[in-house]
Design a protein around this motif. Structure first.
Motif, mmCIF file in Angstrom:
data_model
loop_
_atom_site.group_PDB
_atom_site.id
_atom_site.type_symbol
_atom_site.label_atom_id
_atom_site.label_comp_id
_atom_site.label_asym_id
_atom_site.label_seq_id
_atom_site.Cartn_x
_atom_site.Cartn_y
_atom_site.Cartn_z
ATOM 1 N N VAL A 1 54.861 27.803 29.837
ATOM 2 C CA VAL A 1 54.369 29.096 29.346
ATOM 3 C C VAL A 1 54.106 29.977 30.567
ATOM 4 O O VAL A 1 53.993 29.481 31.693
ATOM 5 N N PRO A 2 54.014 31.285 30.375
ATOM 6 C CA PRO A 2 53.672 32.128 31.522
ATOM 7 C C PRO A 2 52.318 31.725 32.108
ATOM 8 O O PRO A 2 51.427 31.245 31.395
ATOM 9 N N GLY A 3 52.168 31.914 33.405
ATOM 10 C CA GLY A 3 50.885 31.642 34.029
ATOM 11 C C GLY A 3 49.793 32.489 33.408
ATOM 12 O O GLY A 3 50.001 33.655 33.060
ATOM 13 N N PHE A 4 48.604 31.912 33.281
ATOM 14 C CA PHE A 4 47.487 32.623 32.669
ATOM 15 C C PHE A 4 46.987 33.734 33.610
ATOM 16 O O PHE A 4 47.058 33.617 34.830
ATOM 17 N N ILE A 5 46.463 34.790 32.995
ATOM 18 C CA ILE A 5 45.966 35.967 33.717
ATOM 19 C C ILE A 5 44.520 36.201 33.293
ATOM 20 O O ILE A 5 44.232 36.325 32.100
ATOM 21 N N ASP A 6 43.623 36.267 34.258
ATOM 22 C CA ASP A 6 42.204 36.508 33.960
ATOM 23 C C ASP A 6 41.793 37.832 34.587
ATOM 24 O O ASP A 6 41.701 37.950 35.814
ATOM 25 N N VAL A 7 41.528 38.836 33.758
ATOM 26 C CA VAL A 7 41.209 40.168 34.280
ATOM 27 C C VAL A 7 39.718 40.372 34.511
ATOM 28 O O VAL A 7 39.304 41.430 34.984
ATOM 29 N N GLN A 8 38.907 39.340 34.222
ATOM 30 C CA GLN A 8 37.468 39.459 34.480
ATOM 31 C C GLN A 8 36.896 38.115 34.871
ATOM 32 O O GLN A 8 36.638 37.263 34.029
ATOM 33 N N ILE A 9 36.691 37.936 36.162
ATOM 34 C CA ILE A 9 36.116 36.698 36.679
ATOM 35 C C ILE A 9 35.281 37.051 37.901
ATOM 36 O O ILE A 9 35.748 37.713 38.830
ATOM 37 N N ASN A 10 34.032 36.615 37.899
ATOM 38 C CA ASN A 10 33.069 36.984 38.939
ATOM 39 C C ASN A 10 33.022 35.989 40.093
ATOM 40 O O ASN A 10 32.503 36.306 41.161
ATOM 41 N N GLY A 11 33.527 34.779 39.865
ATOM 42 C CA GLY A 11 33.490 33.750 40.893
ATOM 43 C C GLY A 11 33.818 32.401 40.297
ATOM 44 O O GLY A 11 34.121 32.274 39.108
ATOM 45 N N PHE A 12 33.750 31.368 41.142
ATOM 46 C CA PHE A 12 34.077 30.014 40.690
ATOM 47 C C PHE A 12 33.691 29.039 41.794
ATOM 48 O O PHE A 12 33.751 29.368 42.981
ATOM 49 N N ASP A 13 33.258 27.856 41.390
ATOM 50 C CA ASP A 13 33.028 26.738 42.310
ATOM 51 C C ASP A 13 32.123 27.128 43.480
ATOM 52 O O ASP A 13 32.416 26.841 44.643
ATOM 53 N N GLY A 14 31.026 27.800 43.172
ATOM 54 C CA GLY A 14 30.068 28.169 44.196
ATOM 55 C C GLY A 14 30.353 29.474 44.910
ATOM 56 O O GLY A 14 29.536 29.922 45.720
ATOM 57 N N VAL A 15 31.500 30.097 44.630
ATOM 58 C CA VAL A 15 31.876 31.352 45.271
ATOM 59 C C VAL A 15 31.564 32.513 44.340
ATOM 60 O O VAL A 15 31.963 32.500 43.170
ATOM 61 N N ASP A 16 30.862 33.514 44.852
ATOM 62 C CA ASP A 16 30.665 34.777 44.144
ATOM 63 C C ASP A 16 31.463 35.838 44.891
ATOM 64 O O ASP A 16 31.378 35.953 46.120
ATOM 65 N N PHE A 17 32.254 36.619 44.146
ATOM 66 C CA PHE A 17 33.163 37.556 44.802
ATOM 67 C C PHE A 17 32.447 38.711 45.512
ATOM 68 O O PHE A 17 33.067 39.440 46.280
ATOM 69 N N THR A 18 31.145 38.854 45.293
ATOM 70 C CA THR A 18 30.401 39.873 46.030
ATOM 71 C C THR A 18 30.437 39.606 47.527
ATOM 72 O O THR A 18 30.479 40.540 48.342
#
Length: 364
Positions: free
Chosen positions: A41-58
């Motif tokens: 299937v096409p790769g998934f696209i996430d248009v709203q994600i703030n961080g993951f695995d201890g990382v915050d995009f700020t």
């Protein structure tokens, strides 16, 4: 290169046979002989994600983005849009500058989603209402100059919001409405000016009533507005998911709204400048307000399937729908000539392999 799958999802139908990729693009589908197992299937696209695995995009740097992309690959995500909540203004410039200088190869980054600061203080949700501001074209121009802003959530009832929406649309930014107390006429005025979606339907917005349908009612009955939703079993009741998805049809977009707690055990984590407590799958401020999620996109797809939706419809909500929302016809499809971003699923819709631009980024 052949992927060795036995079928592929192309548009809204299953095509039996293998998939070939070449030069970072899909070269062919339905090829014989078919592989032994797996649905491409096409790769998934996430248009709203703030961080993951201890990382915050700020505060994320290039190494953090690479690490997050590796984690997301195991969930089938090949493209994501880092999201910043409502912050003190200087924090935006730091995050945008770091993203501008970041280049990674194990995922595609659409650009930055600014979920603030031009939001309603009375519908701030987990955001600090003290950081909300009235729409400001000069400040917005500084944001655009500081880094790759591709998406912005705005409360349309604020003074100057409608003009700002037009400005952003002219700059190629996708505009969403959210964290808003707008009534339906105001929402429709914003959509007519070019706003294209609703941020996490039903959450942090004027509630739907039969004589005051608010932003959700206005959006659900239009055919030019996309509906994003967090289908994690926490933010929305099953009936709310079914209502929104059935009304929106192909305009229904899955998002995770994941925060730095995703992929981590229960504990305390950061969401921008807010402290969030993860406890048994729910992320909340100390006052109990929901604050993002620990949802992954592959689980969101399976959650839709568990609610009774056709699996192909659930996959479309994570692939072709978000690609259309952000106007990326090269993504969200396995048509020959599109990007070779592929997620391979087993019979239980678990991710067994992920490919970005023809290069494997995850495999069991």
């Amino acid at each position: 290169m052949r992927l060795g799958v036995n079928a592929a999802l192309v548009h809204d139908r299953i095509v039996e046979g293998d998939v070939a990729v070449e030069g970072g693009l899909i070269e062919g589908v339905g090829l014989s002989p078919a592989g032994r197992t797996g649905l491409a299937v096409p790769g998934f696209i996430d248009v709203q994600i703030n961080g993951f695995d201890g990382v915050d995009f700020t505060t994320a740097d290039a190494d953090d983005y690479t690490r997050v992309a590796g984690c997301l690959a195991s969930t089938g995500v090949t493209t994501f849009q880092p999201t910043l909540i409502t912050l003190p203004v200087p924090d935006y410039f730091g995050a945008l500058g770091r993203l501008r200088s970041t280049s990674i190869t194990n995922a595609r980054i659409l650009g930055m989603h600014l979920e603030g600061p031009f939001l309603s203080p009375v519908r701030s949700g987990a955001h600090d209402p003290r950081n909300t501001l009235s729409p400001d074209p000069k400040l917005t121009r500084r944001f655009l100059d500081a880094g790759p802003v591709t998406y912005m959530t705005i409360a349309p009832e604020l003074p100057g919001a409608l003009d700002l929406i037009e400005m952003l649309v002219a700059e190629g930014v996708t505009v969403a409405l959210g964290h808003t107390d707008a009534d339906a006429p105001t929402a429709n005025a914003a959509f007519d000016r070019g706003a294209r979606s609703v941020t996490h339907i039903f959450g942090a917005q004027r509630p739907w009533r039969h004589r005051d349908p608010g932003i959700s009612g206005a959006a659900l009955v239009r055919d030019d507005v996309f509906i994003t939703a967090i289908v994690d079993g926490v933010h929305l009741a099953p009936e709310a998911v079914k209502l929104a998805a059935n009304a929106a049809g192909v305009r229904f977009v899955l998002i995770t709204d994941a925060i730095s707690a995703a992929g981590r055990p229960d504990g305390r984590y950061l969401l921008g400048d807010r402290t969030v407590i993860l406890d048994h799958g729910a992320c909340r401020l100390e006052n109990g307000t929901l604050a993002g999620s620990v949802l992954t996109m592959d689980q969101a797809v399976r959650n839709m399937i568990d609610l009774g939706f056709d699996p192909l419809r659930a996959v479309a909500a994570a692939t072709s729908a978000p690609a259309e929302l952000v106007r990326r016809p090269d993504l969200g499809s396995l048509e020959p000539g599109t990007a070779a971003d592929v997620c391979v699923l087993d019979d239980s819709y678990q991710v067994i392999r992920t490919i970005v631009g023809g290069i494997e980024s995850f495999a069991l």
